[in-house]
Design an enzyme around this catalytic site. Structure first.
Site: not given
Ligand SMILES: [Fe+2]
Length: 435
Positions: A288, A361, A337, A331
């Site tokens: 990804h 986040h 984010e 992550h």
């Molecule tokens: Fe992320």
């Protein structure tokens, strides 16, 4: 009616004359003793005079009256815009907001802006703010201008008719508009409307460098559109110009419409972009890609390769990676984010993240696919398939730690206290040591 032309380069010179006044741009100089049509010449500087040529931004406006003809500024009270990042205690939790409401009382675009999170200081020209706008009426005889920085506007519901000093733009969901520091604009609505705003205080947005991708791809410069000059010669008693200055809102009154620019030339202009024109690049072998591959615009900090704010989208595309867990990976990030959903279903949290809502986040706060997404993607047959059709999620990513405002934490009443539960069903699949 909007009338737009291709921007075609972020640092090119443009010129525009209202077709009703041909030859209104002075020839051979910026500020003649007497301008054509008896206009005033006024420069709008978007960079220091002495900024390097590649970053130098300014436009000359030829207008019926100079902007300085206004009465004194006073406080503007109808505003949820803040730049005090200490209203609430820091909260490292994963945060999710349910879709924001359209106001029940009459609210225009500028009255309907509420700050949800941010960092930094507009006085120091460093930082950003993320706002939600939600409105149901036109800005009648009222304009807005941001002295603190640039607005990147992401409509989620409703088409915005934006009149600027440079001309008009119509911006609908799945399009964005960027209105830079100091540019006056007003917003009319086709219907009750809602969306997101990314404000950056220091630098302007630019296209990301493409590196080994080459000369083409991602958001191509030729797809950005800028307005064509369109003036109104309108005497209005008590026309209001609302200004965001040092994080607070002020208003001054004048006796005419500020949208009286007959002609302009320069490289400091508002622009719009259709997210559907983004050329998506992705892995065609395995794994990804990091989401930076989907960056539309970036506002860089002074630290190389590190953004005060990136605007990233997750557009419709093919997914073809082999022997790969295809959704976003689990992550923890040294960046913040903030995500929103313009339409559709975000692939990593189907059903749990709704259009018109948001998530945050924060720095080093873990996040990733929910239980259903993990279980499904770990078992699915990996054929080429479409991802995110009829969907557009986006991310504002920042190197700064974002503080949530009182409006974001409490007043909007949209925080979902159960968000953490989407990960609680994740199972242990460890097969144990080999004996
Ligand atoms: Fe992320």
């Amino acid at each position: 009616m909007e009338n737009l032309k291709y921007l075609s380069g972020f640092n090119s010179e443009f010129s525009s004359e209202d077709p009703r006044c041909p030859e209104s741009l002075p020839k051979g100089q910026n500020s003649p003793q007497v301008c054509p049509y008896g206009l005033y010449a006024e420069q709008l500087s978007g960079s220091a005079f002495t900024a390097p040529r590649s970053e130098n931004k300014r436009t000359w406006l030829y207008r019926i009256r100079p902007s300085v003809k206004h009465r004194p500024f006073e406080k503007f009270f109808n505003s949820g815009v803040v730049s005090n990042w200490d209203e609430e205690d820091p909260d490292p939790n994963q945060l999710k907001w349910k879709p924001f409401d359209i106001p029940k009382v009459k609210t225009d675009f500028v009255e309907g802006i509420n700050t949800i999170c941010g960092a930094g200081d507009p006085k120091l020209k460093h930082g950003l703010a993320i706002h939600v706008y939600s409105c149901n009426t036109d800005m009648l005889n009222r304009a807005f201008s941001n002295s603190d920085g640039d607005f990147l506007i992401v409509p989620q519901k409703g088409t915005l008719s934006i009149k600027t000093e440079f001309g008009k733009m119509t911006v609908k969901p799945n399009e964005i508009a960027v209105i830079q520091q100091g540019m006056r604009f007003t917003v009319d609505l086709a219907e009750p409307s809602m969306g997101y705003i990314l404000e950056v205080f220091g630098q302007h947005f630019t296209l990301p460098d493409l590196g080994p991708i080459g000369a083409n791809g991602l958001a191509n410069p030729r797809d950005f559109l800028t307005p064509v000059a369109c003036y109104e010669d309108s005497d209005v008693k008590n026309y209001e110009v609302v200004v965001k200055y040092q994080g607070r809102m002020f208003v001054c009154r004048m006796d005419h419409s500020p949208f009286d620019v007959v002609a302009w030339h320069g490289n400091y202009v508002p622009y719009k972009y259709d997210l559907g024109k983004f050329m998506v690049i992705n892995s065609v072998s395995f794994d990804h890609c990091d989401p930076s591959i989907f960056t539309v615009l970036t506002c860089q900090s002074e630290k190389k390769g590190t953004a005060i704010a990136d605007f990233v989208i997750f557009p419709p595309r093919w997914s073809v990676q082999e022997h790969t867990f295809r959704p976003p990976y689990y992550h923890r990030n040294c960046m913040s984010e903030f995500m929103g959903l313009i339409l559709g279903e975000y692939e990593a949290k189907k059903g749990a993240f709704q259009p018109g809502g948001a998530t945050l986040h924060s720095i080093m706060t873990p996040h990733g696919p929910d239980f259903n997404c993990f279980e499904g993607a770990s078992k699915e047959a990996l054929k080429p398939c479409r991802v995110a059709d009829n969907t557009q999620a986006f991310m504002f990513e920042s190197c700064l730690g974002l503080a949530v405002t009182k409006w974001g934490a409490k007043t909007c009443e949209k925080l979902d206290a159960d968000y953490f539960k989407v990960w609680q069903g994740l199972q242990k699949h460890f097969t144990g040591p080999k004996m």
